[in-house]
Scaffold this active site. Sequence first.
Site, PDB file in Angstrom:
ATOM      1  N   GLY A   1      14.982  12.895 -18.026  1.00  0.00           N
ATOM      2  CA  GLY A   1      14.948  11.365 -18.014  1.00  0.00           C
ATOM      3  C   GLY A   1      13.603  11.204 -18.984  1.00  0.00           C
ATOM      4  O   GLY A   1      13.018  10.133 -19.406  1.00  0.00           O
TER       5      GLY A   1
ATOM      6  N   TYR B   1      14.691   3.842 -13.579  1.00  0.00           N
ATOM      7  CA  TYR B   1      13.659   2.896 -13.647  1.00  0.00           C
ATOM      8  C   TYR B   1      13.562   2.082 -14.667  1.00  0.00           C
ATOM      9  O   TYR B   1      13.302   0.718 -14.594  1.00  0.00           O
ATOM     10  CB  TYR B   1      12.258   3.830 -13.527  1.00  0.00           C
ATOM     11  CG  TYR B   1      11.162   2.923 -13.957  1.00  0.00           C
ATOM     12  CD1 TYR B   1      10.413   2.412 -13.056  1.00  0.00           C
ATOM     13  CD2 TYR B   1      10.288   3.520 -15.175  1.00  0.00           C
ATOM     14  CE1 TYR B   1       9.142   1.726 -13.411  1.00  0.00           C
ATOM     15  CE2 TYR B   1       9.245   2.728 -15.360  1.00  0.00           C
ATOM     16  CZ  TYR B   1       8.672   1.813 -14.628  1.00  0.00           C
ATOM     17  OH  TYR B   1       7.433   1.317 -14.911  1.00  0.00           O
TER      18      TYR B   1
ATOM     19  N   ILE C   1       1.823  21.606 -19.967  1.00  0.00           N
ATOM     20  CA  ILE C   1       2.366  20.794 -20.927  1.00  0.00           C
ATOM     21  C   ILE C   1       3.896  21.321 -20.712  1.00  0.00           C
ATOM     22  O   ILE C   1       4.741  22.292 -20.796  1.00  0.00           O
ATOM     23  CB  ILE C   1       1.899  21.651 -22.224  1.00  0.00           C
ATOM     24  CG1 ILE C   1       0.566  21.394 -22.284  1.00  0.00           C
ATOM     25  CG2 ILE C   1       2.606  20.896 -23.432  1.00  0.00           C
ATOM     26  CD1 ILE C   1      -0.195  21.970 -23.736  1.00  0.00           C
TER      27      ILE C   1
ATOM     28  N   LEU D   1       0.741  -1.276   0.085  1.00  0.00           N
ATOM     29  CA  LEU D   1       0.016  -0.076   0.104  1.00  0.00           C
ATOM     30  C   LEU D   1       0.890   1.173   0.153  1.00  0.00           C
ATOM     31  O   LEU D   1       0.484   2.448   0.522  1.00  0.00           O
ATOM     32  CB  LEU D   1      -1.021  -0.056   1.238  1.00  0.00           C
ATOM     33  CG  LEU D   1      -1.953  -1.310   1.279  1.00  0.00           C
ATOM     34  CD1 LEU D   1      -2.708  -1.061   2.419  1.00  0.00           C
ATOM     35  CD2 LEU D   1      -2.652  -1.570  -0.063  1.00  0.00           C
TER      36      LEU D   1
ATOM     37  N   ASP E   1       5.484  -6.374   2.032  1.00  0.00           N
ATOM     38  CA  ASP E   1       6.451  -6.022   1.102  1.00  0.00           C
ATOM     39  C   ASP E   1       6.960  -7.063   0.336  1.00  0.00           C
ATOM     40  O   ASP E   1       7.434  -7.933   0.592  1.00  0.00           O
ATOM     41  CB  ASP E   1       7.380  -4.994   1.872  1.00  0.00           C
ATOM     42  CG  ASP E   1       8.209  -4.425   1.010  1.00  0.00           C
ATOM     43  OD1 ASP E   1       8.969  -4.721   0.036  1.00  0.00           O
ATOM     44  OD2 ASP E   1       8.312  -3.041   1.502  1.00  0.00           O
TER      45      ASP E   1
HETATM   46  P1  NAD Z   1       0.830   1.756  -9.078  1.00  0.00           P
HETATM   47  O1  NAD Z   1       2.028   2.586  -8.252  1.00  0.00           O
HETATM   48  O2  NAD Z   1      -0.319   2.436  -9.172  1.00  0.00           O
HETATM   49  O3  NAD Z   1       0.718   0.326  -8.627  1.00  0.00           O
HETATM   50  C1  NAD Z   1       1.987  -0.293  -7.958  1.00  0.00           C
HETATM   51  C2  NAD Z   1       1.651  -0.940  -6.628  1.00  0.00           C
HETATM   52  O4  NAD Z   1       2.575  -1.629  -6.276  1.00  0.00           O
HETATM   53  C3  NAD Z   1       0.802  -0.060  -5.701  1.00  0.00           C
HETATM   54  O5  NAD Z   1      -0.070  -0.566  -5.213  1.00  0.00           O
HETATM   55  C4  NAD Z   1       1.996   0.049  -4.641  1.00  0.00           C
HETATM   56  O6  NAD Z   1       1.408   0.064  -3.284  1.00  0.00           O
HETATM   57  C5  NAD Z   1       2.730  -1.456  -4.852  1.00  0.00           C
HETATM   58  N1  NAD Z   1       4.181  -1.556  -4.460  1.00  0.00           N
HETATM   59  C6  NAD Z   1       4.999  -1.066  -4.762  1.00  0.00           C
HETATM   60  N2  NAD Z   1       6.009  -1.174  -3.886  1.00  0.00           N
HETATM   61  C7  NAD Z   1       5.837  -2.320  -3.151  1.00  0.00           C
HETATM   62  C8  NAD Z   1       6.572  -3.137  -2.333  1.00  0.00           C
HETATM   63  N3  NAD Z   1       7.881  -2.915  -2.162  1.00  0.00           N
HETATM   64  N4  NAD Z   1       5.916  -4.137  -1.884  1.00  0.00           N
HETATM   65  C9  NAD Z   1       4.670  -4.545  -2.187  1.00  0.00           C
HETATM   66  N5  NAD Z   1       3.777  -3.807  -2.885  1.00  0.00           N
HETATM   67  C10 NAD Z   1       4.441  -2.505  -3.427  1.00  0.00           C
HETATM   68  O7  NAD Z   1       1.581   1.673 -10.586  1.00  0.00           O
HETATM   69  P2  NAD Z   1       0.872   1.095 -12.065  1.00  0.00           P
HETATM   70  O8  NAD Z   1       0.718   2.322 -12.942  1.00  0.00           O
HETATM   71  O9  NAD Z   1      -0.494   0.331 -11.606  1.00  0.00           O
HETATM   72  O10 NAD Z   1       1.804   0.299 -12.379  1.00  0.00           O
HETATM   73  C11 NAD Z   1       1.735  -1.280 -12.336  1.00  0.00           C
HETATM   74  C12 NAD Z   1       3.034  -1.787 -13.002  1.00  0.00           C
HETATM   75  O11 NAD Z   1       2.805  -1.526 -14.324  1.00  0.00           O
HETATM   76  C13 NAD Z   1       4.403  -1.299 -12.399  1.00  0.00           C
HETATM   77  O12 NAD Z   1       5.201  -2.501 -12.374  1.00  0.00           O
HETATM   78  C14 NAD Z   1       4.725  -0.490 -13.581  1.00  0.00           C
HETATM   79  O13 NAD Z   1       6.195  -0.352 -13.500  1.00  0.00           O
HETATM   80  C15 NAD Z   1       4.341  -1.039 -14.688  1.00  0.00           C
HETATM   81  N6  NAD Z   1       4.072  -0.084 -15.723  1.00  0.00           N
HETATM   82  C16 NAD Z   1       3.118   0.845 -15.730  1.00  0.00           C
HETATM   83  C17 NAD Z   1       2.918   1.929 -16.670  1.00  0.00           C
HETATM   84  C18 NAD Z   1       1.916   3.043 -16.838  1.00  0.00           C
HETATM   85  O14 NAD Z   1       1.604   3.773 -17.602  1.00  0.00           O
HETATM   86  N7  NAD Z   1       1.106   3.047 -15.670  1.00  0.00           N
HETATM   87  C19 NAD Z   1       3.417   1.657 -17.881  1.00  0.00           C
HETATM   88  C20 NAD Z   1       4.637   0.568 -17.810  1.00  0.00           C
HETATM   89  C21 NAD Z   1       4.668  -0.221 -16.979  1.00  0.00           C
END
Ligand code: NAD
Length: 310
Positions: A271, A141, A200, A34, A52
């Site tokens: 970045g 990242y 923007i 969370l 975690d």
């Molecule tokens: P988000 O931050 O909404 O979700 C990530 C979740 O992981 C959260 O619920 C967070 O509480 C949980 N989390 C983080 N660290 C943690 C830990 N150490 N232990 C347990 N839980 C942990 O992000 P999202 O946008 O839903 O992304 C989900 C996945 O998709 C990620 O792996 C992200 O890298 C990947 N991703 C997202 C996008 C995008 O456009 N949103 C694009 C490419 C890849």
Amino acid sequence: MKRVIVTGGAGFIGAHLVDGLIELGIEVHVLDNLSTGRSERVNPRAILHISDIRSAEAKEIITHVKPDALFHLAAQADVQHSVADPNYDMDVNVHGTVNILQASREADVKKFIFASTSGVYGNLEKEVLTEQDPVQPISFYGLSKITAEQYIALYERFYGLSYTILRFANVYGPGQTVKGEGGVIAIFMKQLADNLSLPINGDGEQTRDFVYVKDVVQALIAAMTQGTGNILHVSTETKTSINNLVKSLRTLHIKHKSTDLQVFHRPTKAGDIKHSCLSNAKTRNKLNWQPQYPIELGLEETYLQWGEFS
Ligand code: NAD
């Protein structure tokens, strides 16, 4: 597949995935600390384990639940944060992934599905990227995600852990937070909801491949049983500039609120990638999947549902 674990299931994409899996009648366990996710977003029919991904406890949960498939979405997903704190980014995205991989191996998981990113390509100068193109991350990242991908491939090679790696383009939809990856649509939605101008970065001519979260969920679900041993793009293969995005939002705002919107320009961020568009030919073929939401449709749904999720 009867029982699955979704790490990061309280986050933006994870919560939508959990809803989709529950609808299919699958037993869903969510493993999330969370840190950016919210427990209220987790479907009440799922079992939430607050833990975690780097911990021994998370490992125990996985070996105890013994899921058929594991979706690994939990991550530090904020590009800017990775530049500010590479140590934390590496710890969650690399160390955390290895911990989950090790547990998946011990639990005899049949399929490991990983959420990766177009960020692994960096600023590669190419109109449309394919999965064969070289990776050149320009953020920590992107680097931590490609490193995690390589651990996954070696776990398959050494221990036979089947995987599919999905590299998402810029995902958007209801429930997205303004932090994290590809959050420009979330930022714009929040500004509109608060009656503020839209920021923007730079000239707004940078382009992104925006994919709707419901299309992403369908690709993730397809990867439970297909696409094994592959890296696949989840994208629309369509370029949308930020200026064109603003144009579509202006049309929506006038249609639903009878109000015009204002914009202001600010400097480009460190970045940040100039253009990004991913081929999805391989994914269509391997997952028997194709995106169903053109940007106008996904944007309107996001616009109309924005209040329900905030
Ligand atoms: P988000 O931050 O909404 O979700 C990530 C979740 O992981 C959260 O619920 C967070 O509480 C949980 N989390 C983080 N660290 C943690 C830990 N150490 N232990 C347990 N839980 C942990 O992000 P999202 O946008 O839903 O992304 C989900 C996945 O998709 C990620 O792996 C992200 O890298 C990947 N991703 C997202 C996008 C995008 O456009 N949103 C694009 C490419 C890849």
